[in-house]
Design a protein around this motif. Structure first.
Motif, PDB file in Angstrom:
ATOM      1  N   LYS A   1       0.916  -1.239  -0.222  1.00  0.00           N
ATOM      2  CA  LYS A   1       0.074   0.023   0.032  1.00  0.00           C
ATOM      3  C   LYS A   1       0.975   1.197   0.055  1.00  0.00           C
ATOM      4  CE  LYS A   1      -3.735   0.520   1.910  1.00  0.00           C
ATOM      5  NZ  LYS A   1      -4.759   0.781   3.105  1.00  0.00           N
ATOM      6  N   LEU A   2       1.782   1.326   0.898  1.00  0.00           N
ATOM      7  CA  LEU A   2       2.934   2.500   0.889  1.00  0.00           C
ATOM      8  C   LEU A   2       3.660   2.547  -0.308  1.00  0.00           C
ATOM      9  CD1 LEU A   2       3.950   2.459   4.631  1.00  0.00           C
ATOM     10  CD2 LEU A   2       2.046   3.753   3.587  1.00  0.00           C
ATOM     11  N   ALA A   3       4.348   1.361  -0.733  1.00  0.00           N
ATOM     12  CA  ALA A   3       5.215   1.506  -1.874  1.00  0.00           C
ATOM     13  C   ALA A   3       4.451   2.058  -3.193  1.00  0.00           C
ATOM     14  CB  ALA A   3       5.780  -0.062  -2.115  1.00  0.00           C
ATOM     15  N   SER A   4       3.134   1.472  -3.323  1.00  0.00           N
ATOM     16  CA  SER A   4       2.550   1.676  -4.594  1.00  0.00           C
ATOM     17  C   SER A   4       2.114   3.107  -4.715  1.00  0.00           C
ATOM     18  CB  SER A   4       1.326   0.947  -4.884  1.00  0.00           C
ATOM     19  OG  SER A   4       0.558   1.064  -3.794  1.00  0.00           O
ATOM     20  N   ARG A   5       1.911   3.746  -3.335  1.00  0.00           N
ATOM     21  CA  ARG A   5       1.623   5.201  -3.402  1.00  0.00           C
ATOM     22  C   ARG A   5       2.893   5.860  -3.704  1.00  0.00           C
ATOM     23  NH1 ARG A   5      -0.802   6.771   2.179  1.00  0.00           N
ATOM     24  NH2 ARG A   5      -0.928   8.897   1.155  1.00  0.00           N
ATOM     25  N   ALA A   6       3.880   5.636  -2.910  1.00  0.00           N
ATOM     26  CA  ALA A   6       5.139   6.374  -3.396  1.00  0.00           C
ATOM     27  C   ALA A   6       5.669   5.950  -4.817  1.00  0.00           C
ATOM     28  CB  ALA A   6       6.270   5.623  -2.332  1.00  0.00           C
ATOM     29  N   ALA A   7       5.336   5.003  -5.446  1.00  0.00           N
ATOM     30  CA  ALA A   7       5.794   4.776  -6.871  1.00  0.00           C
ATOM     31  C   ALA A   7       4.898   5.785  -7.907  1.00  0.00           C
ATOM     32  CB  ALA A   7       5.390   3.442  -7.162  1.00  0.00           C
TER      33      ALA A   7
ATOM     34  N   THR B   1      -0.130   2.993  -7.754  1.00  0.00           N
ATOM     35  CA  THR B   1      -1.397   2.819  -7.697  1.00  0.00           C
ATOM     36  C   THR B   1      -2.356   2.937  -9.053  1.00  0.00           C
ATOM     37  OG1 THR B   1      -1.209   3.404  -5.341  1.00  0.00           O
ATOM     38  CG2 THR B   1      -3.462   3.303  -6.127  1.00  0.00           C
ATOM     39  N   THR B   2      -1.994   4.082  -9.522  1.00  0.00           N
ATOM     40  CA  THR B   2      -2.649   4.518 -10.727  1.00  0.00           C
ATOM     41  C   THR B   2      -2.697   3.469 -11.833  1.00  0.00           C
ATOM     42  OG1 THR B   2      -2.564   6.920 -10.402  1.00  0.00           O
ATOM     43  CG2 THR B   2      -3.145   6.443 -12.420  1.00  0.00           C
ATOM     44  N   HIS B   3      -1.069   3.271 -12.022  1.00  0.00           N
ATOM     45  CA  HIS B   3      -0.996   2.107 -13.019  1.00  0.00           C
ATOM     46  C   HIS B   3      -1.548   0.658 -12.779  1.00  0.00           C
ATOM     47  CE1 HIS B   3       1.450   0.334 -16.166  1.00  0.00           C
ATOM     48  NE2 HIS B   3       1.887  -0.493 -15.407  1.00  0.00           N
ATOM     49  N   VAL B   4      -1.536   0.275 -11.824  1.00  0.00           N
ATOM     50  CA  VAL B   4      -2.398  -0.707 -11.081  1.00  0.00           C
ATOM     51  C   VAL B   4      -3.661  -0.824 -11.391  1.00  0.00           C
ATOM     52  CG1 VAL B   4      -3.067  -2.190  -9.140  1.00  0.00           C
ATOM     53  CG2 VAL B   4      -0.367  -1.571  -9.333  1.00  0.00           C
ATOM     54  N   SER B   5      -4.302  -0.003 -10.765  1.00  0.00           N
ATOM     55  CA  SER B   5      -5.912   0.209 -11.391  1.00  0.00           C
ATOM     56  C   SER B   5      -6.262   0.242 -12.836  1.00  0.00           C
ATOM     57  CB  SER B   5      -6.298   1.461 -10.452  1.00  0.00           C
ATOM     58  OG  SER B   5      -6.026   1.395  -9.280  1.00  0.00           O
ATOM     59  N   GLU B   6      -5.189   1.020 -13.474  1.00  0.00           N
ATOM     60  CA  GLU B   6      -5.623   1.226 -14.916  1.00  0.00           C
ATOM     61  C   GLU B   6      -5.438  -0.141 -15.708  1.00  0.00           C
ATOM     62  OE1 GLU B   6      -3.421   4.552 -16.229  1.00  0.00           O
ATOM     63  OE2 GLU B   6      -4.748   6.018 -15.283  1.00  0.00           O
ATOM     64  N   THR B   7      -4.235  -0.797 -15.345  1.00  0.00           N
ATOM     65  CA  THR B   7      -3.927  -1.897 -15.895  1.00  0.00           C
ATOM     66  C   THR B   7      -4.891  -2.920 -15.660  1.00  0.00           C
ATOM     67  OG1 THR B   7      -2.373  -2.489 -14.455  1.00  0.00           O
ATOM     68  CG2 THR B   7      -1.600  -1.335 -16.471  1.00  0.00           C
ATOM     69  N   LEU B   8      -5.230  -3.165 -14.276  1.00  0.00           N
ATOM     70  CA  LEU B   8      -6.092  -4.332 -14.057  1.00  0.00           C
ATOM     71  C   LEU B   8      -7.633  -4.045 -14.576  1.00  0.00           C
ATOM     72  CD1 LEU B   8      -6.466  -6.637 -12.288  1.00  0.00           C
ATOM     73  CD2 LEU B   8      -6.871  -5.553 -10.157  1.00  0.00           C
ATOM     74  N   ALA B   9      -8.138  -2.937 -14.848  1.00  0.00           N
ATOM     75  CA  ALA B   9      -9.401  -2.489 -15.352  1.00  0.00           C
ATOM     76  C   ALA B   9      -9.103  -2.943 -16.988  1.00  0.00           C
ATOM     77  CB  ALA B   9      -9.927  -1.362 -15.168  1.00  0.00           C
TER      78      ALA B   9
ATOM     79  N   THR C   1     -13.415  -5.639 -11.474  1.00  0.00           N
ATOM     80  CA  THR C   1     -12.357  -6.603 -10.677  1.00  0.00           C
ATOM     81  C   THR C   1     -11.341  -5.433  -9.826  1.00  0.00           C
ATOM     82  OG1 THR C   1     -12.547  -8.524 -11.847  1.00  0.00           O
ATOM     83  CG2 THR C   1     -10.422  -8.297 -10.851  1.00  0.00           C
ATOM     84  N   ALA C   2     -11.327  -4.290 -11.023  1.00  0.00           N
ATOM     85  CA  ALA C   2     -10.355  -3.413 -10.478  1.00  0.00           C
ATOM     86  C   ALA C   2     -10.938  -2.816  -9.136  1.00  0.00           C
ATOM     87  CB  ALA C   2     -10.060  -2.268 -11.581  1.00  0.00           C
ATOM     88  N   ALA C   3     -11.997  -2.536  -9.205  1.00  0.00           N
ATOM     89  CA  ALA C   3     -12.812  -1.650  -8.232  1.00  0.00           C
ATOM     90  C   ALA C   3     -12.821  -2.542  -6.753  1.00  0.00           C
ATOM     91  CB  ALA C   3     -14.465  -1.494  -8.528  1.00  0.00           C
ATOM     92  N   ASP C   4     -12.854  -3.872  -6.950  1.00  0.00           N
ATOM     93  CA  ASP C   4     -13.043  -4.765  -5.907  1.00  0.00           C
ATOM     94  C   ASP C   4     -11.569  -4.726  -5.401  1.00  0.00           C
ATOM     95  OD1 ASP C   4     -15.752  -5.460  -6.289  1.00  0.00           O
ATOM     96  OD2 ASP C   4     -15.291  -7.413  -7.024  1.00  0.00           O
TER      97      ASP C   4
END
Length: 269
Positions: free
Chosen positions: A66-72, A144-152, A159-162
């Motif tokens: 959670k922290l690392a992805s926000r920092a990224a 975090t943004t990249h994770v959410s966008e690519t998962l969607a 699935t991304a929202a969950d």
């Protein structure tokens, strides 16, 4: 920034200090707690912060997804850099116009500031030079943004929202026995939406969340412990693929935000 700042929390004091900065900022020798506070401040602040931190503190930060992805995320948009600096130093915010020491005292935090020109110039030059010489720290975590966008894009908006909701409800995501890892959460969410193991593990490897092997090992562990189940889905060519499903009834009727905590309690028994 010409006055001292006092507050009940590090993020409150740090927010006021950074709010008084209009140029490049160095944050020197922060603890993990101070780094977490910095991420909260960067949600609204617009300054660029160059962090010079002990490698041990940066590694501790990176262990929590959670922290690392926000920092990224902040690294991706150019507002944060993380560099290794293992020299003994006070925890200070350094700019070209002022220097502030962050000091915890009892139940309060103080930002003790000086604008004395000679001291400020010498301090800024010292840490600007240290920053130039320091090695960058690799979080090895996607933003975090990249994770959410690519998962969607890969597995759909639901699935991304969950995944976002499940992570948001967790205090940390270290996978150290007291909480779940990001891989476990991704597999639980994929099972909740009956996605294919191939698809979630390919997404994980492509984005840098974890390797396909890690997803496979974690899936096997969750399956052996009765948390998820799989069914074979035939394809035109090659081995059948596995569709993930939730196996434990206690997980089937909870919201995405409750999924991780319920799974953690089941796994703890």
């Amino acid at each position: 920034m010409e006055t001292n700042v006092f507050g009940d929390t590090v993020d409150g004091v740090l927010g006021e200090v950074l709010g008084g900065a209009s140029d490049e900022v160095f944050l020197v020798n922060p603890t993990v707690g101070t780094l977490e506070a910095l991420l909260d401040v960067l949600d609204t602040a617009t300054v660029r912060v160059n962090v010079l931190a002990a490698e041990s503190q940066l590694k501790e930060l990176s262990r929590d997804f959670k922290l690392a992805s926000r920092a990224a995320d902040y690294e991706d948009d150019g507002r944060l850099t993380l560099s290794i600096y293992d020299e003994p130093a006070n925890t200070v915010v350094v700019t070209e116009s002022f220097t502030t020491a962050l000091v915890a005292g009892g139940s309060q935090v103080a930002g003790l500031t000086t604008t004395e020109e000679g001291f400020v110039d010498a301090t800024y030059d010292r840490y600007a030079a240290a920053f130039e010489d320091a090695n960058a720290f690799d979080l090895r975590t996607p933003g975090t943004t990249h994770v959410s966008e690519t998962l969607a894009e890969s597995l759909g908006e639901q699935t991304a929202a969950d995944f976002e909701a499940a992570l948001a409800a967790m205090e940390t995501a270290r996978g150290d026995g007291t909480d779940l890892s990001e891989v476990t959460v991704a597999l639980l969410v994929a099972a909740r939406n009956e996605q294919l193991l191939y698809d979630i593990s390919k997404w994980g490897e492509d984005t840098g969340v974890a390797s396909k092997a890690t997803f496979s090992r974690t899936k096997t562990d969750l399956e052996e412990r009765g948390i998820i189940d799989t069914e074979k889905v035939p394809i035109d060519v090659g081995r059948p693929r596995l569709r993930l499903k939730l196996a434990d009834d206690r997980l089937k009727n909870v919201s995405a935000s409750e999924l991780a905590s319920v799974a953690q309690s089941v796994l703890a028994k």
